[in-house]
Design a protein around this motif. Sequence first.
Motif, short mmCIF file in Angstrom:
data_model
loop_
_atom_site.label_atom_id
_atom_site.label_comp_id
_atom_site.label_asym_id
_atom_site.label_seq_id
_atom_site.Cartn_x
_atom_site.Cartn_y
_atom_site.Cartn_z
N THR A 1 20.39 -88.52 -26.68
CA THR A 1 21.32 -88.88 -25.63
C THR A 1 20.93 -88.16 -24.35
OG1 THR A 1 23.09 -89.11 -27.26
CG2 THR A 1 23.77 -88.87 -24.97
N ILE A 2 21.06 -88.85 -23.23
CA ILE A 2 20.91 -88.21 -21.92
C ILE A 2 22.30 -88.19 -21.30
CG2 ILE A 2 19.91 -88.36 -19.62
CD1 ILE A 2 17.55 -89.82 -20.84
N GLN A 3 22.69 -87.01 -20.82
CA GLN A 3 23.98 -86.86 -20.17
C GLN A 3 23.79 -86.32 -18.76
OE1 GLN A 3 27.03 -84.91 -22.42
NE2 GLN A 3 28.32 -84.60 -20.63
N CYS A 4 24.44 -86.98 -17.80
CA CYS A 4 24.44 -86.52 -16.42
C CYS A 4 25.88 -86.59 -15.95
CB CYS A 4 23.53 -87.40 -15.57
SG CYS A 4 23.38 -86.84 -13.86
N GLY A 5 26.49 -85.45 -15.76
CA GLY A 5 27.91 -85.41 -15.44
C GLY A 5 28.70 -85.94 -16.62
N GLU A 6 29.57 -86.89 -16.38
CA GLU A 6 30.36 -87.50 -17.45
C GLU A 6 29.66 -88.68 -18.11
OE1 GLU A 6 33.32 -86.26 -18.57
OE2 GLU A 6 32.85 -84.61 -17.21
N ASN A 7 28.54 -89.12 -17.54
CA ASN A 7 27.82 -90.29 -18.05
C ASN A 7 26.88 -89.90 -19.18
OD1 ASN A 7 28.99 -91.99 -16.07
ND2 ASN A 7 27.47 -91.29 -14.58
N ARG A 8 26.95 -90.67 -20.26
CA ARG A 8 26.07 -90.46 -21.42
C ARG A 8 25.42 -91.79 -21.78
NH1 ARG A 8 27.75 -85.82 -24.90
NH2 ARG A 8 26.74 -86.92 -26.58
N VAL A 9 24.09 -91.75 -22.02
CA VAL A 9 23.38 -92.96 -22.40
C VAL A 9 22.45 -92.68 -23.58
CG1 VAL A 9 23.47 -93.98 -20.08
CG2 VAL A 9 21.49 -92.60 -20.75
N ASN A 10 22.10 -93.76 -24.27
CA ASN A 10 21.15 -93.68 -25.37
C ASN A 10 19.76 -93.43 -24.79
OD1 ASN A 10 19.41 -94.17 -27.51
ND2 ASN A 10 20.27 -96.15 -28.04
N GLY A 11 19.14 -92.33 -25.17
CA GLY A 11 17.82 -91.97 -24.68
C GLY A 11 16.70 -92.81 -25.23
N LYS A 12 17.01 -93.73 -26.13
CA LYS A 12 16.00 -94.63 -26.69
C LYS A 12 16.07 -96.01 -26.04
CE LYS A 12 15.79 -92.23 -31.11
NZ LYS A 12 15.84 -92.36 -32.57
N SER A 13 16.96 -96.20 -25.09
CA SER A 13 17.15 -97.48 -24.41
C SER A 13 16.68 -97.37 -22.96
CB SER A 13 18.63 -97.87 -24.42
OG SER A 13 18.89 -98.88 -23.48
N VAL A 14 15.65 -98.13 -22.61
CA VAL A 14 15.14 -98.09 -21.24
C VAL A 14 16.24 -98.47 -20.26
CG1 VAL A 14 13.47 -99.07 -19.61
CG2 VAL A 14 12.75 -98.52 -21.92
N LEU A 15 17.01 -99.50 -20.57
CA LEU A 15 18.09 -99.90 -19.66
C LEU A 15 19.14 -98.80 -19.52
CD1 LEU A 15 18.58 -103.65 -20.59
CD2 LEU A 15 17.42 -102.68 -18.59
N GLY A 16 19.45 -98.13 -20.61
CA GLY A 16 20.39 -97.03 -20.54
C GLY A 16 19.87 -95.89 -19.69
N VAL A 17 18.61 -95.53 -19.92
CA VAL A 17 18.00 -94.43 -19.16
C VAL A 17 17.95 -94.77 -17.67
CG1 VAL A 17 15.88 -93.09 -18.85
CG2 VAL A 17 16.73 -93.55 -21.15
N LEU A 18 17.61 -96.01 -17.34
CA LEU A 18 17.60 -96.42 -15.94
C LEU A 18 19.01 -96.41 -15.35
CD1 LEU A 18 15.06 -99.36 -16.02
CD2 LEU A 18 14.75 -97.14 -14.90
N ALA A 19 19.98 -96.84 -16.16
CA ALA A 19 21.36 -96.98 -15.67
C ALA A 19 21.98 -95.65 -15.28
CB ALA A 19 22.22 -97.65 -16.73
N ILE A 20 21.52 -94.56 -15.86
CA ILE A 20 22.13 -93.27 -15.53
C ILE A 20 21.75 -92.82 -14.12
CG2 ILE A 20 20.42 -91.65 -16.47
CD1 ILE A 20 22.98 -90.31 -17.83
N GLY A 21 20.69 -93.42 -13.55
CA GLY A 21 20.37 -93.22 -12.13
C GLY A 21 19.89 -91.83 -11.75
N LEU A 22 19.03 -91.23 -12.55
CA LEU A 22 18.54 -89.89 -12.20
C LEU A 22 17.61 -89.95 -11.00
CD1 LEU A 22 17.79 -88.45 -15.75
CD2 LEU A 22 19.80 -88.06 -14.32
N ARG A 23 17.84 -89.06 -10.07
CA ARG A 23 17.03 -88.94 -8.86
C ARG A 23 16.31 -87.59 -8.88
NH1 ARG A 23 18.50 -93.17 -6.00
NH2 ARG A 23 20.64 -93.91 -5.94
N TYR A 24 15.42 -87.42 -7.92
CA TYR A 24 14.68 -86.17 -7.78
C TYR A 24 15.64 -84.98 -7.79
CZ TYR A 24 11.56 -82.76 -5.50
OH TYR A 24 10.81 -81.65 -5.18
N LYS A 25 15.37 -84.02 -8.62
CA LYS A 25 16.13 -82.79 -8.79
C LYS A 25 17.52 -82.99 -9.38
CE LYS A 25 13.58 -79.90 -5.58
NZ LYS A 25 13.65 -78.94 -4.50
N SER A 26 17.77 -84.16 -9.99
CA SER A 26 19.04 -84.37 -10.70
C SER A 26 19.11 -83.42 -11.89
CB SER A 26 19.14 -85.80 -11.25
OG SER A 26 19.30 -86.74 -10.23
#
Length: 96
Positions: A34-59
């Motif tokens: 799982t990747i978690q950023c703030g309150e958002n959690r996504v499946n780390g095995k899903s490309v769409l999920g990983v993209l959806a979390i919207g990580l930017r430089y230095k996130s």
Amino acid sequence: MVSAEMILPNPNGLHLRPAGRFCTEALKYTSSITIQCGENRVNGKSVLGVLAIGLRYKSHFQIICEGEDEEEALAALKELVEQGLGEPLLDSVKGR
């Protein structure tokens, strides 16, 4: 369950190519990832999920692994992120 706090070193953020590399590595393990950023959690095995979390430089985000190979999975994913997920890094990010 094991986890690690990370900072995304990619100047262009987490776009399709590095997200794909992350997921390709994550799929090698049986543990849930799982990747978690703030309150958002996504499946780390899903490309769409990983993209959806919207990580930017230095996130700031967390990688969470749970399962029989969790330690191995976390170590591999941490190293992959720290090395830039196959993308070039700025010298200042590399610690130079």
